[in-house]
Design a protein around this motif. Structure first.
Motif, mmCIF file in Angstrom:
data_model
loop_
_atom_site.group_PDB
_atom_site.id
_atom_site.type_symbol
_atom_site.label_atom_id
_atom_site.label_comp_id
_atom_site.label_asym_id
_atom_site.label_seq_id
_atom_site.Cartn_x
_atom_site.Cartn_y
_atom_site.Cartn_z
ATOM 1 N N ILE B 373 36.250 44.960 45.763
ATOM 2 C CA ILE B 373 36.851 44.077 44.766
ATOM 3 C C ILE B 373 37.178 42.769 45.474
ATOM 4 O O ILE B 373 37.977 42.751 46.410
ATOM 5 C CB ILE B 373 38.153 44.673 44.175
ATOM 6 C CG1 ILE B 373 37.996 46.169 43.865
ATOM 7 C CG2 ILE B 373 38.625 43.879 42.970
ATOM 8 C CD1 ILE B 373 36.939 46.541 42.879
ATOM 9 N N LEU B 374 36.557 41.694 45.046
ATOM 10 C CA LEU B 374 36.704 40.410 45.732
ATOM 11 C C LEU B 374 37.217 39.340 44.780
ATOM 12 O O LEU B 374 37.247 39.536 43.565
ATOM 13 C CB LEU B 374 35.337 39.978 46.288
ATOM 14 C CG LEU B 374 34.705 40.913 47.315
ATOM 15 C CD1 LEU B 374 33.238 40.573 47.530
ATOM 16 C CD2 LEU B 374 35.460 40.829 48.639
ATOM 17 N N ALA B 375 37.582 38.199 45.351
ATOM 18 C CA ALA B 375 37.937 37.040 44.532
ATOM 19 C C ALA B 375 36.917 35.945 44.824
ATOM 20 O O ALA B 375 36.057 36.106 45.707
ATOM 21 C CB ALA B 375 39.339 36.571 44.888
ATOM 22 N N ALA B 406 30.159 42.373 50.126
ATOM 23 C CA ALA B 406 29.325 42.220 48.917
ATOM 24 C C ALA B 406 27.941 42.811 49.187
ATOM 25 O O ALA B 406 27.364 43.512 48.345
ATOM 26 C CB ALA B 406 29.226 40.754 48.521
ATOM 27 N N ALA B 407 27.406 42.523 50.379
ATOM 28 C CA ALA B 407 26.072 43.027 50.710
ATOM 29 C C ALA B 407 26.085 44.541 50.892
ATOM 30 O O ALA B 407 25.117 45.225 50.574
ATOM 31 C CB ALA B 407 25.557 42.355 51.984
ATOM 32 N N GLY B 408 27.208 45.058 51.397
ATOM 33 C CA GLY B 408 27.238 46.475 51.724
ATOM 34 C C GLY B 408 27.533 47.386 50.546
ATOM 35 O O GLY B 408 26.962 48.472 50.440
ATOM 36 N N ALA B 409 28.398 46.930 49.632
ATOM 37 C CA ALA B 409 28.896 47.845 48.594
ATOM 38 C C ALA B 409 27.853 48.116 47.513
ATOM 39 O O ALA B 409 27.040 47.266 47.176
ATOM 40 C CB ALA B 409 30.155 47.252 47.961
ATOM 41 N N LYS B 410 27.940 49.315 46.947
ATOM 42 C CA LYS B 410 27.037 49.668 45.849
ATOM 43 C C LYS B 410 27.432 48.920 44.587
ATOM 44 O O LYS B 410 26.606 48.649 43.732
ATOM 45 C CB LYS B 410 27.099 51.167 45.578
ATOM 46 C CG LYS B 410 26.528 52.011 46.702
ATOM 47 C CD LYS B 410 26.478 53.480 46.272
ATOM 48 C CE LYS B 410 26.020 54.360 47.414
ATOM 49 N NZ LYS B 410 27.066 54.530 48.445
ATOM 50 N N CYS B 411 28.732 48.625 44.462
ATOM 51 C CA CYS B 411 29.205 47.919 43.272
ATOM 52 C C CYS B 411 30.191 46.832 43.724
ATOM 53 O O CYS B 411 31.306 47.135 44.121
ATOM 54 C CB CYS B 411 29.875 48.895 42.303
ATOM 55 S SG CYS B 411 30.474 48.101 40.820
ATOM 56 N N THR B 412 29.720 45.600 43.701
ATOM 57 C CA THR B 412 30.541 44.473 44.146
ATOM 58 C C THR B 412 31.126 43.770 42.934
ATOM 59 O O THR B 412 30.392 43.259 42.091
ATOM 60 C CB THR B 412 29.683 43.486 44.969
ATOM 61 O OG1 THR B 412 29.208 44.165 46.122
ATOM 62 C CG2 THR B 412 30.486 42.263 45.373
ATOM 63 N N ILE B 413 32.447 43.787 42.861
ATOM 64 C CA ILE B 413 33.140 43.206 41.705
ATOM 65 C C ILE B 413 33.920 41.982 42.159
ATOM 66 O O ILE B 413 34.691 42.053 43.121
ATOM 67 C CB ILE B 413 34.110 44.241 41.084
ATOM 68 C CG1 ILE B 413 33.322 45.458 40.593
ATOM 69 C CG2 ILE B 413 34.926 43.609 39.954
ATOM 70 C CD1 ILE B 413 34.190 46.599 40.078
ATOM 71 N N VAL B 414 33.701 40.875 41.499
ATOM 72 C CA VAL B 414 34.456 39.656 41.801
ATOM 73 C C VAL B 414 35.410 39.391 40.646
ATOM 74 O O VAL B 414 34.987 39.356 39.490
ATOM 75 C CB VAL B 414 33.510 38.458 41.992
ATOM 76 C CG1 VAL B 414 34.293 37.153 42.062
ATOM 77 C CG2 VAL B 414 32.681 38.639 43.257
ATOM 78 N N ILE B 415 36.688 39.257 40.959
ATOM 79 C CA ILE B 415 37.677 38.924 39.928
ATOM 80 C C ILE B 415 38.046 37.449 40.077
ATOM 81 O O ILE B 415 38.428 37.016 41.156
ATOM 82 C CB ILE B 415 38.966 39.775 40.072
ATOM 83 C CG1 ILE B 415 38.641 41.267 39.996
ATOM 84 C CG2 ILE B 415 39.976 39.395 38.995
ATOM 85 C CD1 ILE B 415 39.866 42.164 40.096
ATOM 86 N N ALA B 416 37.902 36.711 39.020
ATOM 87 C CA ALA B 416 38.272 35.288 39.064
ATOM 88 C C ALA B 416 38.770 34.863 37.692
ATOM 89 O O ALA B 416 38.093 35.107 36.702
ATOM 90 C CB ALA B 416 37.068 34.440 39.464
ATOM 91 N N PRO B 417 39.947 34.236 37.623
ATOM 92 C CA PRO B 417 40.336 33.676 36.323
ATOM 93 C C PRO B 417 39.315 32.619 35.914
ATOM 94 O O PRO B 417 38.834 31.873 36.770
ATOM 95 C CB PRO B 417 41.709 33.064 36.586
ATOM 96 C CG PRO B 417 41.842 32.970 38.053
ATOM 97 C CD PRO B 417 40.898 33.931 38.685
ATOM 98 N N LEU B 418 38.969 32.588 34.639
ATOM 99 C CA LEU B 418 37.894 31.690 34.201
ATOM 100 C C LEU B 418 38.179 30.243 34.569
ATOM 101 O O LEU B 418 37.269 29.497 34.911
ATOM 102 C CB LEU B 418 37.715 31.809 32.684
ATOM 103 C CG LEU B 418 36.506 31.086 32.112
ATOM 104 C CD1 LEU B 418 35.213 31.764 32.528
ATOM 105 C CD2 LEU B 418 36.583 31.023 30.588
#
Lengths: 299, 520
Positions: B373-375, B406-418
């Protein structure tokens, strides 16, 4: 009749109309109504700036079905007439009249609104009214106020000002507001109007907030004024029928329809004795569930 | 030359650095190479005393001279005193043309500004920079080139010899007289020393700097005496209040909580959410909130996390204590709870930066992640992310482990307020690219969730859910509809920084910022 007259209004969230960051996207939290405030949240020398900000928000922002109510300044001020003009020019959904004390107050705002509708070519009756009762006089005149106009959809209690007039303060127990709450809901129901409770300002006391919402729901209220999106989820949870209530209401409606056809007046549903008197309440539950988007049945 | 994420990399930068343009996140898979090695001075004589009286003295002993590369770690975060105290002495000696190779630099290092201006420091290599150093680079005050590397990328650069460290200065919360360093037990505890391992192994000279000298042997040591040349004791290596804060109060910002709930709902609706799953998250409000809400669901469903990786904060340690996580594998600690946990919990482990994220070793931990889970400051419509350059063109952030995980994970999720204030976070084109879109699967905003079209499997998984799924173009349009499409920032021609992909290629360059000129 304006189709919004009796719409679902579980939560009415106050937002300072002067703050673009607040009013740009409150719809993402999915309140039923937002209350864009020109009154107490706006400093005396910022009223014009707030009107500009409000007008552009109303014109430019798609609030995605959330009702846009504007709280105008009190009738004793120099601001309210211009507030009404801006509300109409921006085509808000409803106007909340501050410090309402009589039917005449409602009619004065309605007259000003109609003038503005004429000026801006807005269809008459497309903007609704609601009245905030903030004084002992307002509470005593609740029924008169509720019946003043067919455009008025409901009344809301403003606890802060009311308790000042009562020469007491908000105690947290609700005792100081008990009379007003009872008087208002009785008047509103007698007039066939909606009724909304005052704000709960302690954001750290979510338990106290929930208790208050549960209490006013039990008293018959339609919704609550709120000051922060944190309060939406609880308010909606309390005011939305549970699946158990929906299933029971569904059974009541279906059984009443069926038994009526067979000439049976009293029967049991899930062990409870039911007659025709239960029908309107059950229909209301189903309608509320539909409005809240939680009904999955076929009625 | 246009690279694989569509960025124009000037030929003169390719020629000057010898680096190749980015060719894809996995383009160097299977490549073979030979590692670099340091020059070691053998300490055979047991009478040699490693203790040195001062920083100035140790600089002399290490043979400090113009043009050297000095390295530092950032485990003391904004409480770090080590970089400034070393560089002040270097400055006093009149040494010029220093390359700083740090795992990261922050606002704590604003005092380096005059040294950049007078040519003491001419090159900076770091995960990122903030504050005055970022401004100095962006406005062209650094004479050489800034290279921004991810945590994994830095290890790769050092191990492969792309950068050679002359002297490594390693701030150590505790150290003994012979150089065994630990991250716990001193005045300035930082929990782990993960990012400093590679410095200790690959620098020609290694200096331990501590404010808590402990009896020999200081075990178990994070960094062993066998790699350490000298030990210097100073009064303070950091400000404990800024190294680690107390347990962060969970956010009350409904917007963040809403995004965190979206994230949790997304995670649990993927096939990867099953007993033994692996997970990494950041330290922002939404990330912490998502850890908490995920924990509740894990408890309800009886699902345990097998591995929690990365920078660690209190809420993750709480899940470990509650038995909801099997093992925490740690590279950085963000609060006192995490520092205490790694020191006391037998299932909380310190690993090296290479183990964590180096793309060119034989398999890093990030490769075993199910979720990260990234920003991000910005995400473009191709899911490329920018975490380094502000939308005003100023360098103001760090890659950290962003591209690595991001490259390693099977599911890379980025959370960012619009919207970040008046700036749209979802846009046509990022100000800079740090993380390629091919490695980013999902973007969660307060207005909706976009899934990378490369991940049709995830799009399918979310079909039965009530999550507000939309396309990334729809998110961009919503953002532009609210705040408008900003005019691009104006840059000059001079390249002041290179954003290095974790594999050592150039994913983007940062140009000198130009004053805004109004159209007539």
């Amino acid at each position: 009749m304006n189709p919004n007259l009796n719409r679902l209004r579980r939560s009415m969230m106050f937002l300072n109309a002067q703050k673009p960051s607040l009013i740009k996207d409150p719809y993402i939290y999915k309140p039923d109504s937002i209350m864009l405030d020109l009154e107490d949240a706006v400093a005396e020398n910022q009223k014009d700036a707030a009107r500009y900000s409000l007008y552009h928000a109303l014109k430019e922002i798609d609030y995605r079905g959330v009702e846009r109510v504007v709280r105008i300044n009190g009738l004793e001020t120099a601001h309210w007439k211009e507030d009404v003009r801006v509300c109409v020019a921006g085509r808000c959904d409803s106007i909340r009249i501050s410090k309402t004390e009589s039917a005449a107050d409602v009619l004065a705002v309605q007259a000003e609104m109609e003038k503005a509708e004429e000026e801006f070519g807005v269809e008459k009756g497309s903007i609704l009214l609601m009245a905030a009762l903030e004084s002992t006089k307002g509470i005593l005149n609740a029924y008169e106020i509720c019946t003043a106009s067919p455009l008025l959809f409901g009344v809301a209690l403003s606890g802060g000002d009311y308790t000042k007039d009562l020469q007491t303060k908000i105690t947290g127990t609700g005792v100081e507001l008990a009379g007003a709450r009872q008087s208002m809901i009785i008047a509103a129901r007698a007039a066939g109007k909606q009724c909304f409770d005052t704000v709960f300002t302690n954001l750290d006391d979510m338990e106290g907030f929930r208790k208050e919402v549960e209490m006013i729901k039990a008293m018959g209220y339609d919704g609550k004024s709120i000051v922060n999106p944190r309060q939406i989820a609880v308010t909606h949870e309390v005011f939305t029928p549970s699946q158990k209530e929906i299933i029971f209401a569904e059974k009541v409606v279906k059984e009443v329809d069926e038994k009526k056809a067979k000439g049976i007046g009293v029967f049991t549903v899930d062990g409870k004795m039911i007659d025709i008197a239960f029908y309107p309440g059950a229909v209301r539950t189903i309608n509320m569930a539909k409005a809240a988007g939680v009904y999955e049945g076929d009625l | 030359m246009i690279n694989a994420v569509g960025r124009d990399i000037p030929q003169e930068i390719i020629d000057a650095t010898g680096m190749k343009p980015f060719a894809g996140a996995f383009a160097r898979h299977n490549e073979t190479y030979t590692k670099a090695a340091p020059t070691v001075r053998a300490i055979i004589d047991p009478r040699e005393d490693k203790m040195v009286g001062s920083i100035a003295e140790v600089l002399k002993k290490c043979g400090i001279k113009d043009g050297m590369t000095l390295s530092f770690h950032h485990h003391f975060r904004e409480g770090d005193y080590v970089v400034n105290m070393v560089m002040e002495e270097v400055h006093k000696m009149g040494i010029k043309d220093i390359t700083i190779c740090a795992s990261s630099l922050g606002k704590a290092h604003n005092p380096l500004l005059p040294m950049i201006e007078d040519g003491t420091i001419t090159n900076i290599q770091s995960s990122g920079v903030r504050g005055k150093i970022g401004e100095a680079i962006s406005t062209g005050k650094l004479k050489g080139l800034a290279i921004m590397r991810s945590h994994g990328g830095r290890v790769r650069a050092i191990e492969s010899g792309d950068v050679h460290i002359d002297i490594a200065f390693i701030g150590a919360p505790t150290c003994d007289k012979y150089g065994n360093m630990r991250a716990n037990g001193g005045k300035s505890d930082c929990g782990v020393l993960s990012y400093a391992y590679v410095d200790a192994q690959y620098a020609d000279k290694v200096v331990a700097i501590t404010d808590t000298l402990v009896p020999y042997p200081n075990l178990p040591a994070s960094i062993s005496q066998v790699n350490v040349d000298y030990v210097v004791e100073v009064d303070e290596i950091g400000n404990p209040a800024k190294i680690a804060t107390g347990a962060a109060k969970p956010t009350t910002d409904v917007r963040k909580i809403m995004m965190a709930d979206y994230c949790t709902q997304f995670v649990i609706n993927t096939p990867y959410f099953k007993d033994g799953f692996s997970y990494q998250t950041g330290v922002g409000g939404a990330s912490i909130a998502s850890t908490i809400s995920l924990g509740k669901i894990m408890k309800e469903r009886g699902i345990k996390m097998g591995l929690a990786l990365g920078g660690i904060a209190g809420p993750m340690c709480k899940l470990l204590e509650e038995g909801l996580i099997e093992k925490i594998v740690d590279t950085q600690d963000f609060d006192l709870t995490a520092i205490q946990s790694v020191a006391t919990n037998p299932n909380h482990f310190e690993i090296t930066g290479s183990e964590y994220a180096n793309p060119m070793n034989k398999g890093a931990y990030v490769n075993q992640l199910d979720f990260v889970i990234l920003a991000s400051l910005e995400v473009d419509v191709n899911f490329n992310c920018n975490v380094v350059v502000g939308s005003d063109g100023m360098i103001t952030g760090a890659q950290g482990g962003h591209p690595d995980t991001a490259a390693g994970a099977k599911c890379t999720i980025v959370i960012a307020p619009l919207l970040q204030g008046r700036i749209p976070a979802i846009c046509d084109e990022c100000t800079a690219i740090t993380t390629p879109g091919e490695t980013v699967d999902v973007v969660i905003t307060d207005y909706g969730i976009a899934i990378n079209p490369r991940r049709q499997d995830l799009i399918e998984c979310m079909k039965g859910t009530k999550l507000p799924i939309c396309t990334i173009e729809e998110l961009r349009d919503k953002a532009y509809a609210i705040v408008g499409k900003p005019e691009p920032v104006k840059f000059g021609d001079r390249v002041v920084g290179v954003i290095e992909s974790r594999d050592g290629t150039i994913i983007d360059v940062v140009r000198q910022i130009k004053d805004y000129e109004w159209d007539d």
